[in-house]
Every structure is written in C-alpha cells, then in structure tokens.
Write a protein that holds these residues in place. Structure first.
Motif, short mmCIF file in Angstrom:
data_model
loop_
_atom_site.label_atom_id
_atom_site.label_comp_id
_atom_site.label_asym_id
_atom_site.label_seq_id
_atom_site.Cartn_x
_atom_site.Cartn_y
_atom_site.Cartn_z
N CYS A 84 -22.58 -25.85 7.11
CA CYS A 84 -21.89 -26.91 8.25
C CYS A 84 -21.71 -28.38 7.34
CB CYS A 84 -23.34 -26.92 9.05
SG CYS A 84 -23.21 -28.20 10.31
N ALA A 104 -21.36 -30.67 9.34
CA ALA A 104 -22.14 -31.95 9.63
C ALA A 104 -23.60 -32.25 9.11
CB ALA A 104 -22.39 -31.82 11.23
N CYS A 105 -24.48 -31.20 8.93
CA CYS A 105 -25.85 -31.22 8.45
C CYS A 105 -26.04 -30.79 6.99
CB CYS A 105 -26.71 -30.68 9.28
SG CYS A 105 -26.72 -28.78 9.29
N CYS A 143 -23.50 -23.82 14.11
CA CYS A 143 -24.68 -24.39 13.13
C CYS A 143 -25.97 -23.64 13.97
CB CYS A 143 -24.56 -25.60 13.02
SG CYS A 143 -25.72 -26.05 11.67
N ASN A 165 -29.01 -24.96 12.75
CA ASN A 165 -29.73 -25.87 12.77
C ASN A 165 -30.27 -26.49 13.92
OD1 ASN A 165 -31.36 -28.17 12.19
ND2 ASN A 165 -29.79 -29.05 10.47
N CYS A 207 -29.11 -30.07 14.67
CA CYS A 207 -27.72 -30.33 14.32
C CYS A 207 -26.89 -30.27 15.55
CB CYS A 207 -27.22 -29.51 13.04
SG CYS A 207 -25.31 -29.74 12.74
ZN LIG Z 1 -25.17 -28.25 11.15
#
Ligand SMILES: [Zn+2]
Length: 162
Positions: free
Chosen positions: A29, A31-32, A44, A46, A49
């Motif tokens: 991912c 983003a995270c 994602c 998570n 996230c």
């Molecule tokens: Zn993520």
C-alpha cells in the motif's frame, strides 16, 4: 515435446526457472506501506489506513522457519485426490519474512524432510512443481513455490538470518 509451464495461481510469483530471479509477488500500500501476500489488488486491508494505491512488490527471497509440519496421510473430502495414486508425504513450512513482517506458508522443496528443519533456520524460496498433467491431458506443468534450507558451500544447513 515441450510442456507448458503454468502458475497454479497467476500473479503470486515470477515465472521462469532461474532460481536466483525467482520471487513471490505481493502488493504494498502506497499510503501505509503494509505488504500483502496473497496479494491484495483492490483495497488496503490495514484497518487504520484510509487506503492507497496498491503496487506489486517482490517479497524477500529468504526468511526464517517459524514452524513446520508434514502431511503423512491423504486428507479427507472435499480435498480432491486420486485414491488409486500412492500418497506422497509432503512437508509444509511457515516462513517468517522479516522485512515484510509476515509469515508465508509453502511446501518444502523435494527431498527436504522435517528432520532437515529447525525453527529459526534460514530458508529461501525456489521455483517448484505442484503437479504435472499426463501428456494426453495436455501435459501442463503446474508451477508453484517451494522453501528450501539455505546451505553453505560444504552442504551444511545454515542457521540464523542471512
Ligand atoms: Zn494502506
């Protein structure tokens, strides 16, 4: 006759038979930075996230044995197997990948028994064959990944992380 090599699951590992280039493929991912295997391509997982683009990443070639077991008998239905074919015991290894902070299951390479394994030893991912169809069935070779202990030049198994 040339036989078709087909991944048993498309997109989970690189194709080809050169060991040093062989890698499992996950997604990360943007983003995270969470890494997923089996790959996540839509969202994602998570929970903390808000979601980012998922890009394909090759996983570490080496990891350490987290646990292992062997299968010495034919699993019951709904597992599909030919009752007339001899049952081949197999070894299943759970491998911890440090960089990805995950555990990936896989079968041990042919010839590797549970007596060859210890928790914490270094193993590497290698191309493997899950099954081969009979030539009259098209002769497809179904490819997968195997885990194999990393050995030194003398052939002795190496402990610890590489
Ligand atoms: Zn993520």
């Amino acid at each position: 006759m040339s036989r078709t090599r087909t991944p048993v699951v498309a997109g989970w590992f690189t194709e080809g038979t050169v060991e040093k280039d062989f890698r499992l493929l996950g997604t990360r991912c943007c983003a995270c930075s969470s890494v997923f295997f089996p790959r996540q391509d839509t969202f994602c997982r998570n929970p903390g996230c808000t979601g980012g683009e998922l890009v394909e990443v090759p996983l570490s070639r080496r990891g350490t044995v987290w646990s292992y077991t062997d299968g010495r008998y034919r699993p019951p239905a709904p597992y599909i197997s030919d009752p007339d074919a001899p049952w081949e015991p197999y070894v299943l290894i759970a491998v911890e990948l440090a960089a990805e902070r995950m555990v990936v299951l896989g079968q041990a390479a042919p010839g590797v028994g549970i007596g060859d394994l210890t928790v914490g030893m270094t193993v590497e991912v290698v191309p493997g064959v899950l099954n081969e169809d009979a030539p009259q069935g098209g002769g497809t070779v179904w490819t997968t990944w195997h885990w194999r202990p990393v050995t030194t030049a003398t052939g002795a198994a190496q402990g610890g992380a590489a």
